[in-house]
Design a protein around this motif. Structure first.
Motif, PDB file in Angstrom:
ATOM      1  N   THR A  81       9.998  -2.531  -1.238  1.00  0.00           N
ATOM      2  CA  THR A  81       9.554  -3.910  -1.439  1.00  0.00           C
ATOM      3  C   THR A  81      10.221  -4.827  -0.437  1.00  0.00           C
ATOM      4  OG1 THR A  81       9.322  -5.724  -3.034  1.00  0.00           O
ATOM      5  CG2 THR A  81      11.379  -4.498  -3.137  1.00  0.00           C
ATOM      6  N   SER A 111       6.686  -2.113   8.931  1.00  0.00           N
ATOM      7  CA  SER A 111       5.483  -1.337   8.691  1.00  0.00           C
ATOM      8  C   SER A 111       5.477  -0.123   9.620  1.00  0.00           C
ATOM      9  CB  SER A 111       4.272  -2.237   8.965  1.00  0.00           C
ATOM     10  OG  SER A 111       3.109  -1.508   8.780  1.00  0.00           O
ATOM     11  N   ASP A 141       5.776   1.693  -4.640  1.00  0.00           N
ATOM     12  CA  ASP A 141       5.473   1.478  -3.220  1.00  0.00           C
ATOM     13  C   ASP A 141       4.825   0.109  -3.030  1.00  0.00           C
ATOM     14  OD1 ASP A 141       5.084   1.711  -0.544  1.00  0.00           O
ATOM     15  OD2 ASP A 141       3.803   3.492  -0.640  1.00  0.00           O
ATOM     16  N   GLU A 142       5.615  -0.853  -2.645  1.00  0.00           N
ATOM     17  CA  GLU A 142       5.167  -2.240  -2.443  1.00  0.00           C
ATOM     18  C   GLU A 142       4.271  -2.721  -3.588  1.00  0.00           C
ATOM     19  OE1 GLU A 142       4.490  -3.678   1.401  1.00  0.00           O
ATOM     20  OE2 GLU A 142       5.075  -1.841   2.431  1.00  0.00           O
ATOM     21  N   PRO A 143       4.797  -2.680  -4.807  1.00  0.00           N
ATOM     22  CA  PRO A 143       3.973  -2.940  -5.994  1.00  0.00           C
ATOM     23  C   PRO A 143       3.438  -4.364  -6.085  1.00  0.00           C
ATOM     24  CG  PRO A 143       6.291  -2.880  -6.599  1.00  0.00           C
ATOM     25  CD  PRO A 143       6.208  -2.401  -5.179  1.00  0.00           C
ATOM     26  N   THR A 144       4.018  -5.292  -5.336  1.00  0.00           N
ATOM     27  CA  THR A 144       3.547  -6.688  -5.449  1.00  0.00           C
ATOM     28  C   THR A 144       2.900  -7.190  -4.161  1.00  0.00           C
ATOM     29  OG1 THR A 144       5.730  -7.573  -4.827  1.00  0.00           O
ATOM     30  CG2 THR A 144       5.314  -7.260  -7.171  1.00  0.00           C
ATOM     31  N   SER A 145       2.784  -6.316  -3.159  1.00  0.00           N
ATOM     32  CA  SER A 145       2.291  -6.787  -1.853  1.00  0.00           C
ATOM     33  C   SER A 145       0.825  -7.217  -1.868  1.00  0.00           C
ATOM     34  CB  SER A 145       2.452  -5.704  -0.789  1.00  0.00           C
ATOM     35  OG  SER A 145       3.790  -5.334  -0.692  1.00  0.00           O
ATOM     36  N   ALA A 146       0.046  -6.645  -2.801  1.00  0.00           N
ATOM     37  CA  ALA A 146      -1.378  -6.970  -2.818  1.00  0.00           C
ATOM     38  C   ALA A 146      -1.688  -8.131  -3.767  1.00  0.00           C
ATOM     39  CB  ALA A 146      -2.183  -5.737  -3.221  1.00  0.00           C
ATOM     40  N   SER A 194       6.625   4.710   2.795  1.00  0.00           N
ATOM     41  CA  SER A 194       5.694   5.365   1.864  1.00  0.00           C
ATOM     42  C   SER A 194       5.808   6.881   1.968  1.00  0.00           C
ATOM     43  CB  SER A 194       4.250   4.944   2.170  1.00  0.00           C
ATOM     44  OG  SER A 194       4.085   3.568   1.975  1.00  0.00           O
ATOM     45  N   GLN A 212      -1.570  -4.358 -12.386  1.00  0.00           N
ATOM     46  CA  GLN A 212      -0.375  -3.643 -11.941  1.00  0.00           C
ATOM     47  C   GLN A 212       0.540  -3.337 -13.125  1.00  0.00           C
ATOM     48  OE1 GLN A 212       0.367  -1.576  -9.980  1.00  0.00           O
ATOM     49  NE2 GLN A 212       1.198  -2.427  -8.075  1.00  0.00           N
ATOM     50  N   GLN A 222       0.729   0.112  -4.192  1.00  0.00           N
ATOM     51  CA  GLN A 222       0.365  -1.265  -3.841  1.00  0.00           C
ATOM     52  C   GLN A 222      -0.983  -1.639  -4.470  1.00  0.00           C
ATOM     53  OE1 GLN A 222       0.696  -1.875   0.348  1.00  0.00           O
ATOM     54  NE2 GLN A 222      -0.441  -3.781   0.317  1.00  0.00           N
ATOM     55  N   ARG A 223      -1.954  -0.766  -4.280  1.00  0.00           N
ATOM     56  CA  ARG A 223      -3.263  -0.934  -4.934  1.00  0.00           C
ATOM     57  C   ARG A 223      -3.180  -0.190  -6.249  1.00  0.00           C
ATOM     58  NH1 ARG A 223      -6.139  -4.858  -3.011  1.00  0.00           N
ATOM     59  NH2 ARG A 223      -5.463  -5.231  -0.882  1.00  0.00           N
TER      60      ARG A 223
END
Ligand code: ADP
Ligand code: MG
Length: 239
Positions: free
Chosen positions: A192, A36, A160-165, A41, A142, A83-84
Motif C-alpha cells: 500500500t 510500480s 495488494d493495494e486494497p484501496t488503490s482503486a 505483487s 472491498q 486491488q480490484r
C-alpha cells in the motif's frame, strides 16, 4: 511463520525478483512500498504459489513449498485481497463469502452462513448480506472481499493495494477494517501507499525497487530517516 530465502522469479528473460528475502513472525504486520513494476505483487503471488519461482526457497509454517505441496490446503491458510475486488458479480455478498467454505472446506451451509453473518458484522455490512456487488460501493465491495478471505480462517492475510482503486472518501472504511484485523493479531503483508496506515499498523516497512529490498525498518525510521537515495526520492514523489 513465513520464510522467503533468496527467491528468484523471472517471467521469461525478465528477472522480476532477485535474491528476495522475507522472514515473517506470527502476528507481524509488514507493509511493502515501492515504485510500480518493482515486484510487490509478484512477492505476494509467490507466497501462495500463484507464481512458480526459479530459485531460492519459500517455507510456510516450517514446511518448504515444493512442486508436491498441496496448493489447495496452502491457499486455504493464506487470504488474499486484491486491488480490484474480484467478487462474483452474480452472487450476493453472503453467497460470495460462503462459496469457498462450502466448496473447499465442504462446510454445511448453515455453518457457513453463520460464519458469514459474523464476518459481515465484523466489516460493518450486516445490512448488505443479500446485495449484489453492483449494488455496493467500491469500499463496501472491498469489505465483502475481506470478509470472503477471512471466511477460510486464514493464518495470514495478503493485501495488494486494497484501496488503490477506491474513490478517496471510501479508503478510510477499508483501512479501518484492516486496522481492526491487525489489532486482533492477524499476520499481514500489505502492499500500500497509505503512509498513515503504515505508520499506525506496520511493525516493519519494506521499500523495494527493481525486485530487491533496498531498505527496511520500523515505519518511523523509513519515513523520517530513510538511508537510501532511492527511498528518499520515492517518498518525495508519493507525498
Ligand atoms: P508491482 O506490483 O510492484 O507494480 P509487479 O510484481 O506487478 O510489480 O511486476 C513486476 C515486474 O514483473 C513488472 O516489470 C511486470 O511487467 C512484470 N510482470 C508481472 N507479471 C507478469 C507476467 N505475468 N508476465 C510477464 N511479466 C510480468
Ligand atoms: Mg502491483
Amino acid at each position: 511463520m513465513l520464510e522467503m530465502d533468496k527467491v528468484d522469479k523471472a517471467f521469461g528473460p525478465v528477472e522480476v525478483l532477485r535474491g528476495f528475502d522475507l522472514h515473517l513472525h506470527y502476528g507481524e504486520k509488514v507493509v511493502i512500498i515501492g515504485p510500480s513494476g518493482s515486484g510487490k505483487s509478484t512477492v505476494l503471488r509467490c507466497i501462495n504459489r500463484l507464481e512458480p519461482i526459479q530459485g531460492g526457497t519459500i517455507s510456510f509454517e516450517g514446511e518448504t513449498l515444493t512442486a508436491r505441496t498441496n496448493l489447495c490446503s496452502l491457499r486455504a491458510k493464506i487470504g488474499m485481497v486484491f486491488q480490484r475486488f474480484n467478487l462474483f458479480p452474480h452472487k450476493t455478498a453472503l453467497e460470495n463469502i460462503i462459496e469457498a467454505p462450502l466448496i473447499v472446506k465442504k462446510m454445511a451451509r448453515g455453518d457457513a452462513e453463520a460464519i458469514a453473518g459474523r464476518l459481515l458484522e465484523q466489516v460493518g455490512l450486516s445490512d448488505k448480506r443479500d446485495s449484489y456487488p453492483r449494488e455496493l460501493s467500491g469500499g463496501q465491495q472491498q469489505r465483502v472481499a475481506i470478509a470472503r478471505a477471512l471466511a477460510m480462517s486464514p493464518k495470514i492475510m495478503l493485501f495488494d493495494e486494497p484501496t488503490s482503486a477506491l474513490d478517496p472518501e471510501l479508503v478510510g472504511e477499508v483501512l479501518q477494517v484492516m486496522k481492526e484485523l491487525a489489532a486482533d493479531g492477524m499476520t499481514m503483508v500489505v502492499v500500500t501507499h497509505e503512509m498513515g496506515f503504515a505508520r499506525e499498523v506496520a511493525d516493519r516497512v519494506i521499500f523495494m525497487d527493481q525486485g530487491t529490498i533496498v531498505e527496511e525498518g520500523p515505519p518511523q525510521a523509513i519515513f523520517e530517516a530513510p538511508a537510501h537515495e532511492r527511498t528518499k526520492s520515492f517518498l518525495r514523489r508519493i507525498r
